[in-house]
Scaffold this motif. Structure first.
Motif, PDB file in Angstrom:
ATOM      1  N   PHE A  56      61.751  41.840  -1.643  1.00 50.02           N
ATOM      2  CA  PHE A  56      62.253  41.229  -0.410  1.00 50.02           C
ATOM      3  C   PHE A  56      61.113  40.666   0.429  1.00 50.02           C
ATOM      4  CE2 PHE A  56      63.557  41.630   4.089  1.00 50.02           C
ATOM      5  CZ  PHE A  56      64.624  40.741   4.069  1.00 50.02           C
ATOM      6  N   ASP A  57      60.026  41.418   0.536  1.00 52.31           N
ATOM      7  CA  ASP A  57      58.908  41.017   1.391  1.00 52.31           C
ATOM      8  C   ASP A  57      58.005  39.962   0.762  1.00 52.31           C
ATOM      9  OD1 ASP A  57      59.674  42.688   3.422  1.00 52.31           O
ATOM     10  OD2 ASP A  57      58.374  44.338   2.794  1.00 52.31           O
ATOM     11  N   TYR A  58      58.021  39.842  -0.566  1.00 53.98           N
ATOM     12  CA  TYR A  58      57.112  38.939  -1.260  1.00 53.98           C
ATOM     13  C   TYR A  58      57.877  38.024  -2.215  1.00 53.98           C
ATOM     14  CZ  TYR A  58      53.511  42.201   0.276  1.00 53.98           C
ATOM     15  OH  TYR A  58      52.695  42.992   1.029  1.00 53.98           O
ATOM     16  N   ALA A  59      57.377  36.810  -2.367  1.00 55.98           N
ATOM     17  CA  ALA A  59      57.867  35.887  -3.391  1.00 55.98           C
ATOM     18  C   ALA A  59      57.005  36.126  -4.625  1.00 55.98           C
ATOM     19  CB  ALA A  59      57.746  34.456  -2.919  1.00 55.98           C
ATOM     20  N   ILE A  60      57.592  36.651  -5.678  1.00 52.65           N
ATOM     21  CA  ILE A  60      56.833  37.081  -6.851  1.00 52.65           C
ATOM     22  C   ILE A  60      56.609  35.905  -7.792  1.00 52.65           C
ATOM     23  CG2 ILE A  60      56.939  38.563  -8.880  1.00 52.65           C
ATOM     24  CD1 ILE A  60      58.316  40.576  -6.910  1.00 52.65           C
ATOM     25  N   GLU A  61      55.337  35.691  -8.158  1.00 55.58           N
ATOM     26  CA  GLU A  61      54.947  34.588  -9.037  1.00 55.58           C
ATOM     27  C   GLU A  61      54.816  35.059 -10.488  1.00 55.58           C
ATOM     28  OE1 GLU A  61      54.173  31.324  -7.930  1.00 55.58           O
ATOM     29  OE2 GLU A  61      54.949  31.949  -5.982  1.00 55.58           O
ATOM     30  N   ASP A  62      53.947  36.029 -10.729  1.00 60.67           N
ATOM     31  CA  ASP A  62      53.653  36.521 -12.077  1.00 60.67           C
ATOM     32  C   ASP A  62      53.750  38.033 -12.112  1.00 60.67           C
ATOM     33  OD1 ASP A  62      53.213  34.812 -14.157  1.00 60.67           O
ATOM     34  OD2 ASP A  62      51.118  34.419 -13.660  1.00 60.67           O
ATOM     35  N   VAL A  63      54.172  38.581 -13.252  1.00 62.29           N
ATOM     36  CA  VAL A  63      54.281  40.034 -13.402  1.00 62.29           C
ATOM     37  C   VAL A  63      53.433  40.468 -14.590  1.00 62.29           C
ATOM     38  CG1 VAL A  63      55.858  41.955 -13.777  1.00 62.29           C
ATOM     39  CG2 VAL A  63      56.596  40.007 -12.431  1.00 62.29           C
ATOM     40  N   PHE A  64      52.650  41.526 -14.403  1.00 58.42           N
ATOM     41  CA  PHE A  64      51.778  42.055 -15.444  1.00 58.42           C
ATOM     42  C   PHE A  64      52.087  43.527 -15.667  1.00 58.42           C
ATOM     43  CE2 PHE A  64      49.473  38.677 -13.305  1.00 58.42           C
ATOM     44  CZ  PHE A  64      49.001  37.922 -14.362  1.00 58.42           C
ATOM     45  N   GLU A  65      51.816  44.005 -16.877  1.00 58.61           N
ATOM     46  CA  GLU A  65      51.918  45.426 -17.186  1.00 58.61           C
ATOM     47  C   GLU A  65      50.499  45.964 -17.299  1.00 58.61           C
ATOM     48  OE1 GLU A  65      54.432  48.122 -20.259  1.00 58.61           O
ATOM     49  OE2 GLU A  65      53.201  46.547 -21.149  1.00 58.61           O
ATOM     50  N   ALA A  66      50.193  47.000 -16.532  1.00 61.10           N
ATOM     51  CA  ALA A  66      48.843  47.555 -16.523  1.00 61.10           C
ATOM     52  C   ALA A  66      48.902  49.046 -16.820  1.00 61.10           C
ATOM     53  CB  ALA A  66      48.192  47.336 -15.162  1.00 61.10           C
ATOM     54  N   GLY A  67      47.935  49.513 -17.574  1.00 65.05           N
ATOM     55  CA  GLY A  67      47.777  50.946 -17.764  1.00 65.05           C
ATOM     56  C   GLY A  67      47.150  51.525 -16.510  1.00 65.05           C
ATOM     57  N   ILE A  68      47.258  52.815 -16.342  1.00 65.15           N
ATOM     58  CA  ILE A  68      46.708  53.457 -15.148  1.00 65.15           C
ATOM     59  C   ILE A  68      45.913  54.678 -15.584  1.00 65.15           C
ATOM     60  CG2 ILE A  68      48.874  54.702 -14.765  1.00 65.15           C
ATOM     61  CD1 ILE A  68      48.291  54.502 -11.758  1.00 65.15           C
ATOM     62  N   VAL A  69      44.722  54.850 -15.014  1.00 62.27           N
ATOM     63  CA  VAL A  69      43.862  55.984 -15.352  1.00 62.27           C
ATOM     64  C   VAL A  69      44.280  57.165 -14.485  1.00 62.27           C
ATOM     65  CG1 VAL A  69      41.496  56.842 -15.405  1.00 62.27           C
ATOM     66  CG2 VAL A  69      41.968  54.457 -15.979  1.00 62.27           C
ATOM     67  N   LEU A  70      44.774  58.220 -15.134  1.00 64.56           N
ATOM     68  CA  LEU A  70      45.278  59.401 -14.427  1.00 64.56           C
ATOM     69  C   LEU A  70      44.572  60.654 -14.904  1.00 64.56           C
ATOM     70  CD1 LEU A  70      49.105  58.663 -14.704  1.00 64.56           C
ATOM     71  CD2 LEU A  70      47.685  58.358 -12.691  1.00 64.56           C
ATOM     72  N   GLN A  71      44.561  61.662 -14.038  1.00 64.07           N
ATOM     73  CA  GLN A  71      44.087  62.982 -14.429  1.00 64.07           C
ATOM     74  C   GLN A  71      45.273  63.780 -14.958  1.00 64.07           C
ATOM     75  OE1 GLN A  71      42.314  64.541 -10.864  1.00 64.07           O
ATOM     76  NE2 GLN A  71      40.508  63.236 -11.046  1.00 64.07           N
ATOM     77  N   GLY A  72      45.011  64.917 -15.584  1.00 66.28           N
ATOM     78  CA  GLY A  72      46.063  65.704 -16.222  1.00 66.28           C
ATOM     79  C   GLY A  72      47.182  66.134 -15.302  1.00 66.28           C
ATOM     80  N   THR A  73      46.854  66.619 -14.108  1.00 62.44           N
ATOM     81  CA  THR A  73      47.902  67.081 -13.200  1.00 62.44           C
ATOM     82  C   THR A  73      48.705  65.920 -12.626  1.00 62.44           C
ATOM     83  OG1 THR A  73      46.278  67.173 -11.406  1.00 62.44           O
ATOM     84  CG2 THR A  73      46.743  69.225 -12.569  1.00 62.44           C
ATOM     85  N   GLU A  74      48.099  64.733 -12.566  1.00 65.68           N
ATOM     86  CA  GLU A  74      48.834  63.559 -12.094  1.00 65.68           C
ATOM     87  C   GLU A  74      49.922  63.175 -13.093  1.00 65.68           C
ATOM     88  OE1 GLU A  74      45.674  61.046  -9.442  1.00 65.68           O
ATOM     89  OE2 GLU A  74      45.429  60.950 -11.616  1.00 65.68           O
ATOM     90  N   VAL A  75      49.606  63.246 -14.362  1.00 64.82           N
ATOM     91  CA  VAL A  75      50.587  62.921 -15.400  1.00 64.82           C
ATOM     92  C   VAL A  75      51.749  63.911 -15.344  1.00 64.82           C
ATOM     93  CG1 VAL A  75      50.974  62.698 -17.875  1.00 64.82           C
ATOM     94  CG2 VAL A  75      48.838  61.901 -16.885  1.00 64.82           C
ATOM     95  N   LYS A  76      51.434  65.176 -15.182  1.00 64.08           N
ATOM     96  CA  LYS A  76      52.489  66.195 -15.110  1.00 64.08           C
ATOM     97  C   LYS A  76      53.380  65.968 -13.895  1.00 64.08           C
ATOM     98  CE  LYS A  76      49.999  69.766 -17.591  1.00 64.08           C
ATOM     99  NZ  LYS A  76      49.510  71.136 -17.566  1.00 64.08           N
ATOM    100  N   SER A  77      52.768  65.630 -12.772  1.00 64.93           N
ATOM    101  CA  SER A  77      53.524  65.376 -11.556  1.00 64.93           C
ATOM    102  C   SER A  77      54.437  64.159 -11.737  1.00 64.93           C
ATOM    103  CB  SER A  77      52.562  65.160 -10.396  1.00 64.93           C
ATOM    104  OG  SER A  77      53.223  65.205  -9.183  1.00 64.93           O
ATOM    105  N   LEU A  78      53.934  63.109 -12.381  1.00 71.13           N
ATOM    106  CA  LEU A  78      54.747  61.917 -12.643  1.00 71.13           C
ATOM    107  C   LEU A  78      55.895  62.214 -13.605  1.00 71.13           C
ATOM    108  CD1 LEU A  78      52.192  58.976 -12.936  1.00 71.13           C
ATOM    109  CD2 LEU A  78      53.883  59.349 -11.155  1.00 71.13           C
ATOM    110  N   ARG A  79      55.648  63.043 -14.608  1.00 70.64           N
ATOM    111  CA  ARG A  79      56.707  63.378 -15.568  1.00 70.64           C
ATOM    112  C   ARG A  79      57.855  64.124 -14.892  1.00 70.64           C
ATOM    113  NH1 ARG A  79      55.753  61.436 -20.341  1.00 70.64           N
ATOM    114  NH2 ARG A  79      53.662  61.454 -21.194  1.00 70.64           N
ATOM    115  N   PHE A  80      57.562  64.853 -13.811  1.00 69.01           N
ATOM    116  CA  PHE A  80      58.609  65.531 -13.052  1.00 69.01           C
ATOM    117  C   PHE A  80      59.338  64.573 -12.114  1.00 69.01           C
ATOM    118  CE2 PHE A  80      56.588  69.529 -14.284  1.00 69.01           C
ATOM    119  CZ  PHE A  80      57.713  70.304 -14.517  1.00 69.01           C
ATOM    120  N   GLY A  81      58.898  63.309 -12.064  1.00 67.59           N
ATOM    121  CA  GLY A  81      59.576  62.305 -11.246  1.00 67.59           C
ATOM    122  C   GLY A  81      59.035  62.178  -9.842  1.00 67.59           C
ATOM    123  N   ASP A  82      57.905  62.811  -9.557  1.00 68.50           N
ATOM    124  CA  ASP A  82      57.293  62.697  -8.232  1.00 68.50           C
ATOM    125  C   ASP A  82      56.370  61.487  -8.208  1.00 68.50           C
ATOM    126  OD1 ASP A  82      58.568  65.020  -7.566  1.00 68.50           O
ATOM    127  OD2 ASP A  82      56.835  66.301  -7.976  1.00 68.50           O
TER     128      ASP A  82
END
Length: 160
Positions: free
Chosen positions: A23-49
């Motif tokens: 809504f706030d932005y007119a989107i031009e291009d979309v990219f898929e990027a990997g993200i560098v995470l630590q172990g507890t960050e991955v676990k937190s994301l897997r729980f949906g947080d």
């Protein structure tokens, strides 16, 4: 010649979405990027947080960083927990980074994360968009157009 990229990325489990960004932005291009995470960050994301509502990406040198994204501490992390709002490095190809850097520097565009998800291989990914900010009149026009398309669909369904 390179194979064309699909419009939609393979999203198995979506963790966080930035619904306000479209809504706030007119989107031009979309990219898929990997993200560098630590172990507890991955676990937190897997729980949906996790939240990316107030986050953005910025170019620093030859790297792109995701700033202000919130991945809360993992409940069973003990002393190995991570800092919730630390900047996270995004993994992209050099050509994509150069394209984004040029667009941000020359055209005044913004790098906005649209969603964080896990792909079919179980890797955490960020859907990143090159976007231009909309002003209030543009937003009103966007809402008007969206409502008209909904009404148009309703009318076509009623008439068969």
């Amino acid at each position: 010649m390179a194979r064309p990229r699909p419009e939609e990325f393979n999203k198995v489990k979506t963790v966080a979405m930035n619904r306000r960004a479209r809504f706030d932005y007119a989107i031009e291009d979309v990219f898929e990027a990997g993200i560098v995470l630590q172990g507890t960050e991955v676990k937190s994301l897997r729980f949906g947080d996790g939240s990316i509502t107030e986050s953005y990406a910025e170019v620093k040198g030859e790297e792109i960083w995701l700033v202000n994204s919130n991945i809360p501490e993992f409940s069973h992390g003990n002393r190995y927990n991570h800092e919730p709002k630390r900047p996270r490095k995004l993994l992209l190809k050099q050509r994509e980074i150069a394209k984004m850097q040029g667009a941000v520097n020359r055209q005044g565009m913004t790098l906005v994360p649209l969603s964080v998800y896990f792909n079919e291989r179980g890797k955490a990914k960020v859907e990143l968009a090159l976007a231009k900010g909309r002003k209030a009149p543009d937003k009103r026009e966007y809402v008007k157009e969206r409502d008209w398309k909904k009404e148009q669909g309703r009318l076509l369904r009623e008439r068969g």
